[in-house]
Design a protein around this motif. Structure first.
Motif, PDB file in Angstrom:
ATOM      1  N   ASN A 185       0.797  -1.226   0.000  1.00  0.00           N
ATOM      2  CA  ASN A 185       0.000   0.000   0.000  1.00  0.00           C
ATOM      3  C   ASN A 185       0.829   1.275   0.000  1.00  0.00           C
ATOM      4  OD1 ASN A 185       0.432  -0.829   3.023  1.00  0.00           O
ATOM      5  ND2 ASN A 185       0.035   1.369   3.066  1.00  0.00           N
ATOM      6  N   HIS A 186       0.160   2.347  -0.425  1.00  0.00           N
ATOM      7  CA  HIS A 186       0.624   3.711  -0.157  1.00  0.00           C
ATOM      8  C   HIS A 186      -0.450   4.362   0.721  1.00  0.00           C
ATOM      9  CE1 HIS A 186       3.258   2.569  -3.449  1.00  0.00           C
ATOM     10  NE2 HIS A 186       4.050   3.563  -3.089  1.00  0.00           N
ATOM     11  N   ASP A 187      -0.743   5.635   0.504  1.00  0.00           N
ATOM     12  CA  ASP A 187      -1.815   6.252   1.288  1.00  0.00           C
ATOM     13  C   ASP A 187      -3.119   6.380   0.517  1.00  0.00           C
ATOM     14  OD1 ASP A 187      -0.794   8.169  -0.424  1.00  0.00           O
ATOM     15  OD2 ASP A 187      -0.861   9.804   1.046  1.00  0.00           O
ATOM     16  N   PHE A 188      -3.051   6.355  -0.811  1.00  0.00           N
ATOM     17  CA  PHE A 188      -4.263   6.592  -1.596  1.00  0.00           C
ATOM     18  C   PHE A 188      -5.316   5.512  -1.403  1.00  0.00           C
ATOM     19  CE2 PHE A 188      -1.217   4.532  -4.516  1.00  0.00           C
ATOM     20  CZ  PHE A 188      -1.932   3.398  -4.901  1.00  0.00           C
ATOM     21  N   GLU A 189      -4.906   4.320  -1.037  1.00  0.00           N
ATOM     22  CA  GLU A 189      -5.872   3.234  -0.812  1.00  0.00           C
ATOM     23  C   GLU A 189      -6.805   3.515   0.363  1.00  0.00           C
ATOM     24  OE1 GLU A 189      -2.116   1.162  -2.407  1.00  0.00           O
ATOM     25  OE2 GLU A 189      -2.598   2.776  -0.996  1.00  0.00           O
ATOM     26  N   ASP A 202      -9.115 -13.289  -1.755  1.00  0.00           N
ATOM     27  CA  ASP A 202      -9.115 -14.554  -1.024  1.00  0.00           C
ATOM     28  C   ASP A 202      -8.039 -14.504   0.061  1.00  0.00           C
ATOM     29  OD1 ASP A 202      -8.820 -17.194  -0.131  1.00  0.00           O
ATOM     30  OD2 ASP A 202      -9.194 -18.053  -2.117  1.00  0.00           O
ATOM     31  N   LYS A 203      -8.455 -14.543   1.316  1.00  0.00           N
ATOM     32  CA  LYS A 203      -7.492 -14.401   2.414  1.00  0.00           C
ATOM     33  C   LYS A 203      -6.512 -15.559   2.493  1.00  0.00           C
ATOM     34  CE  LYS A 203     -10.486 -16.362   6.017  1.00  0.00           C
ATOM     35  NZ  LYS A 203     -11.149 -16.079   7.319  1.00  0.00           N
ATOM     36  N   ASN A 204      -6.816 -16.652   1.820  1.00  0.00           N
ATOM     37  CA  ASN A 204      -5.898 -17.788   1.794  1.00  0.00           C
ATOM     38  C   ASN A 204      -4.912 -17.720   0.630  1.00  0.00           C
ATOM     39  OD1 ASN A 204      -7.050 -19.182   4.081  1.00  0.00           O
ATOM     40  ND2 ASN A 204      -8.799 -19.660   2.766  1.00  0.00           N
ATOM     41  N   LEU A 205      -5.079 -16.713  -0.224  1.00  0.00           N
ATOM     42  CA  LEU A 205      -4.217 -16.591  -1.403  1.00  0.00           C
ATOM     43  C   LEU A 205      -3.530 -15.232  -1.521  1.00  0.00           C
ATOM     44  CD1 LEU A 205      -6.367 -18.274  -4.225  1.00  0.00           C
ATOM     45  CD2 LEU A 205      -4.264 -19.155  -3.213  1.00  0.00           C
ATOM     46  N   VAL A 206      -4.230 -14.171  -1.127  1.00  0.00           N
ATOM     47  CA  VAL A 206      -3.708 -12.811  -1.290  1.00  0.00           C
ATOM     48  C   VAL A 206      -3.319 -12.257   0.073  1.00  0.00           C
ATOM     49  CG1 VAL A 206      -4.205 -10.463  -2.064  1.00  0.00           C
ATOM     50  CG2 VAL A 206      -5.123 -12.419  -3.344  1.00  0.00           C
ATOM     51  N   TYR A 207      -2.053 -11.875   0.184  1.00  0.00           N
ATOM     52  CA  TYR A 207      -1.530 -11.327   1.439  1.00  0.00           C
ATOM     53  C   TYR A 207      -1.179  -9.856   1.229  1.00  0.00           C
ATOM     54  CZ  TYR A 207      -1.251 -16.294   2.352  1.00  0.00           C
ATOM     55  OH  TYR A 207      -1.567 -17.622   2.495  1.00  0.00           O
ATOM     56  N   PHE A 208      -0.807  -9.206   2.324  1.00  0.00           N
ATOM     57  CA  PHE A 208      -0.549  -7.772   2.252  1.00  0.00           C
ATOM     58  C   PHE A 208       0.796  -7.426   2.875  1.00  0.00           C
ATOM     59  CE2 PHE A 208      -4.972  -8.212   1.512  1.00  0.00           C
ATOM     60  CZ  PHE A 208      -5.303  -7.181   0.653  1.00  0.00           C
ATOM     61  N   GLU A 209       1.470  -6.511   2.200  1.00  0.00           N
ATOM     62  CA  GLU A 209       2.693  -5.935   2.724  1.00  0.00           C
ATOM     63  C   GLU A 209       2.322  -4.542   3.220  1.00  0.00           C
ATOM     64  OE1 GLU A 209       7.170  -5.878   1.242  1.00  0.00           O
ATOM     65  OE2 GLU A 209       5.930  -4.545   0.015  1.00  0.00           O
ATOM     66  N   LEU A 210       2.291  -4.370   4.537  1.00  0.00           N
ATOM     67  CA  LEU A 210       1.824  -3.128   5.123  1.00  0.00           C
ATOM     68  C   LEU A 210       2.981  -2.131   5.227  1.00  0.00           C
ATOM     69  CD1 LEU A 210      -1.008  -2.279   6.171  1.00  0.00           C
ATOM     70  CD2 LEU A 210      -0.099  -2.550   8.472  1.00  0.00           C
ATOM     71  N   ASP A 211       2.855  -1.028   4.508  1.00  0.00           N
ATOM     72  CA  ASP A 211       3.830   0.043   4.617  1.00  0.00           C
ATOM     73  C   ASP A 211       3.413   0.903   5.812  1.00  0.00           C
ATOM     74  OD1 ASP A 211       5.177   2.617   4.274  1.00  0.00           O
ATOM     75  OD2 ASP A 211       5.825   1.805   2.333  1.00  0.00           O
ATOM     76  N   LEU A 212       4.135   0.750   6.911  1.00  0.00           N
ATOM     77  CA  LEU A 212       3.739   1.384   8.169  1.00  0.00           C
ATOM     78  C   LEU A 212       3.754   2.911   8.063  1.00  0.00           C
ATOM     79  CD1 LEU A 212       5.705  -0.991  10.554  1.00  0.00           C
ATOM     80  CD2 LEU A 212       3.242  -1.021  10.113  1.00  0.00           C
ATOM     81  N   TYR A 213       4.711   3.449   7.337  1.00  0.00           N
ATOM     82  CA  TYR A 213       4.770   4.897   7.156  1.00  0.00           C
ATOM     83  C   TYR A 213       3.504   5.415   6.490  1.00  0.00           C
ATOM     84  CZ  TYR A 213       5.940   9.313   4.820  1.00  0.00           C
ATOM     85  OH  TYR A 213       5.904  10.605   4.341  1.00  0.00           O
ATOM     86  N   HIS A 237       6.766  -2.785   5.498  1.00  0.00           N
ATOM     87  CA  HIS A 237       7.806  -1.813   5.207  1.00  0.00           C
ATOM     88  C   HIS A 237       7.972  -0.968   6.458  1.00  0.00           C
ATOM     89  CE1 HIS A 237       8.227  -1.581   0.543  1.00  0.00           C
ATOM     90  NE2 HIS A 237       8.534  -2.756   1.036  1.00  0.00           N
ATOM     91  N   VAL A 238       9.171  -0.982   6.997  1.00  0.00           N
ATOM     92  CA  VAL A 238       9.490  -0.203   8.188  1.00  0.00           C
ATOM     93  C   VAL A 238      10.196   1.061   7.706  1.00  0.00           C
ATOM     94  CG1 VAL A 238      10.732  -0.189  10.384  1.00  0.00           C
ATOM     95  CG2 VAL A 238       9.621  -2.287   9.589  1.00  0.00           C
ATOM     96  N   LYS A 239       9.450   2.147   7.716  1.00  0.00           N
ATOM     97  CA  LYS A 239       9.922   3.405   7.134  1.00  0.00           C
ATOM     98  C   LYS A 239       9.507   4.529   8.079  1.00  0.00           C
ATOM     99  CE  LYS A 239       7.896   4.419   3.267  1.00  0.00           C
ATOM    100  NZ  LYS A 239       7.617   4.301   1.823  1.00  0.00           N
ATOM    101  N   ASP A 240      10.459   5.319   8.536  1.00  0.00           N
ATOM    102  CA  ASP A 240      10.170   6.330   9.556  1.00  0.00           C
ATOM    103  C   ASP A 240       9.801   7.675   8.922  1.00  0.00           C
ATOM    104  OD1 ASP A 240       9.794   7.277  12.124  1.00  0.00           O
ATOM    105  OD2 ASP A 240      11.736   6.579  12.859  1.00  0.00           O
ATOM    106  N   MET A 241       9.164   8.521   9.736  1.00  0.00           N
ATOM    107  CA  MET A 241       8.643   9.814   9.294  1.00  0.00           C
ATOM    108  C   MET A 241       9.460  10.943   9.908  1.00  0.00           C
ATOM    109  SD  MET A 241       4.768  11.243   9.920  1.00  0.00           S
ATOM    110  CE  MET A 241       4.017   9.899   8.981  1.00  0.00           C
ATOM    111  N   ASP A 242       9.967  11.818   9.058  1.00  0.00           N
ATOM    112  CA  ASP A 242      10.790  12.925   9.532  1.00  0.00           C
ATOM    113  C   ASP A 242      10.000  13.808  10.496  1.00  0.00           C
ATOM    114  OD1 ASP A 242      13.385  14.528   9.058  1.00  0.00           O
ATOM    115  OD2 ASP A 242      11.813  16.017   8.768  1.00  0.00           O
ATOM    116  N   LYS A 243      10.661  14.278  11.542  1.00  0.00           N
ATOM    117  CA  LYS A 243       9.986  15.056  12.583  1.00  0.00           C
ATOM    118  C   LYS A 243       9.589  16.453  12.118  1.00  0.00           C
ATOM    119  CE  LYS A 243      12.119  12.699  16.527  1.00  0.00           C
ATOM    120  NZ  LYS A 243      13.055  12.803  17.679  1.00  0.00           N
TER     121      LYS A 243
END
Length: 289
Positions: free
Chosen positions: A167-171, A189-200, A224-230
């Motif tokens: 994902n990005h944010d537009f979803e 299908d939850k048994n076939l399609v998985y998700f890569e969660l972009d935490l940022y 995706h472990v991606k941090d947000m600038d302060k």
């Protein structure tokens, strides 16, 4: 003296503890830190071999590829050539981002088939869809895309792979009371399609990863472990230097279903990109896993 009987008993106790606490099993393997190679998109085309050597030296054992095309393959290298360089550096490409051409929109499978073949050569576990083009982000199109993801996931399964969506944010944009991400979660299908969660991007969109874990347990096999600038939330920064507290997320690995995670930093490097990825890997190793 360790008798055979005591060895068996002790081994059984460790195995029982790991089964009882899956998070313990994860924490016992501290070296499995991944990097989304898009972080090094300026360096890779110039010298793939040298770049991957530096990735390995920075504390990474997993990578996620990007940028495959039928014409140029991976920065001019075939999947076989890239696999050789990865092996030489003890790196595993457990996932790759593949745009799949126009498949999501018109069903043309040419690039999907090529991506699956490349993924098999690289020994991916996941073939990951990274993006939906802007003209195709309506509710109606997300329903079509969900159906196409189911189709692609079946093809991946037949090839010994799993399909994931990043994902990005537009979803997360609300459209008439529903979001594209809800459609993708509900109509695949939850048994076939998985998700890569972009935490940022989840945090940037105003959503809570913990809520997603709770509502969709086990579906987020990668992060995706991606941090947000302060000072500028539109920018990234090194893990641990930004606004996002990743500790609550890592405490919920079991509920998420996460088996792989990848550091990603698209911009705003403190020194150079290699220094940044090492800083992130060091922080994760010491504080998160």
């Amino acid at each position: 003296m360790v008798t055979r009987r005591n060895f068996i008993i002790n081994t059984s106790l460790v195995a029982t503890a790991v089964l009882a606490l899956p998070s313990l099993a994860f924490s016992m393997n501290k070296k499995e830190i991944g990097l989304q190679l898009y972080t090094l998109r300026e360096e890779l085309p110039k010298n793939v071999k040298q770049t991957l050597e530096k990735v390995a030296a920075s504390g990474y054992t997993n990578v996620e590829t990007y940028g495959f095309s039928i014409k140029d393959q991976f920065w001019g290298l075939s999947p076989v050539q890239l696999k050789k360089i990865l092996d030489e550096n003890n790196l595993k490409a457990v996932s790759g981002h593949y745009n799949l051409g126009s498949f999501l929109y018109d069903g043309n499978t040419v690039e999907l088939i090529a991506a699956i073949e490349a993924a098999k050569i690289l020994k991916h576990e996941f073939l990951t869809v990274p993006w939906v083009d802007e003209p195709f982000r309506s509710i109606e199109n997300f329903k079509v895309i969900a159906s196409r993801l189911n189709q692609a996931a079946k093809m991946c399964k037949e090839a010994g792979l799993k399909l994931a969506y990043h994902n990005h944010d537009f979803e997360f944009k609300n459209q008439e009371g529903i979001t594209g991400y809800e459609i993708l979660l509900n109509e695949t299908d939850k048994n076939l399609v998985y998700f890569e969660l972009d935490l940022y991007w989840v945090v940037r969109s105003g959503n809570d990863p913990l809520k997603l874990f709770k509502e969709n347990p086990g579906r987020f096999k990668m992060w995706h472990v991606k941090d947000m600038d302060k000072s500028n939330q539109a920018l990234n920064t090194e893990i641990g230097a930004g606004l996002i507290d990743f500790k609550p997320f890592f405490k919920e690995i079991k509920q998420s279903g996460m088996v792989h995670f990848f550091v990603e930093q698209e911009n705003n490097y403190a020194g150079n990109s290699f220094e940044s990825i090492k800083t992130s890997a060091d922080f994760i190793s010491k504080n998160l896993i």
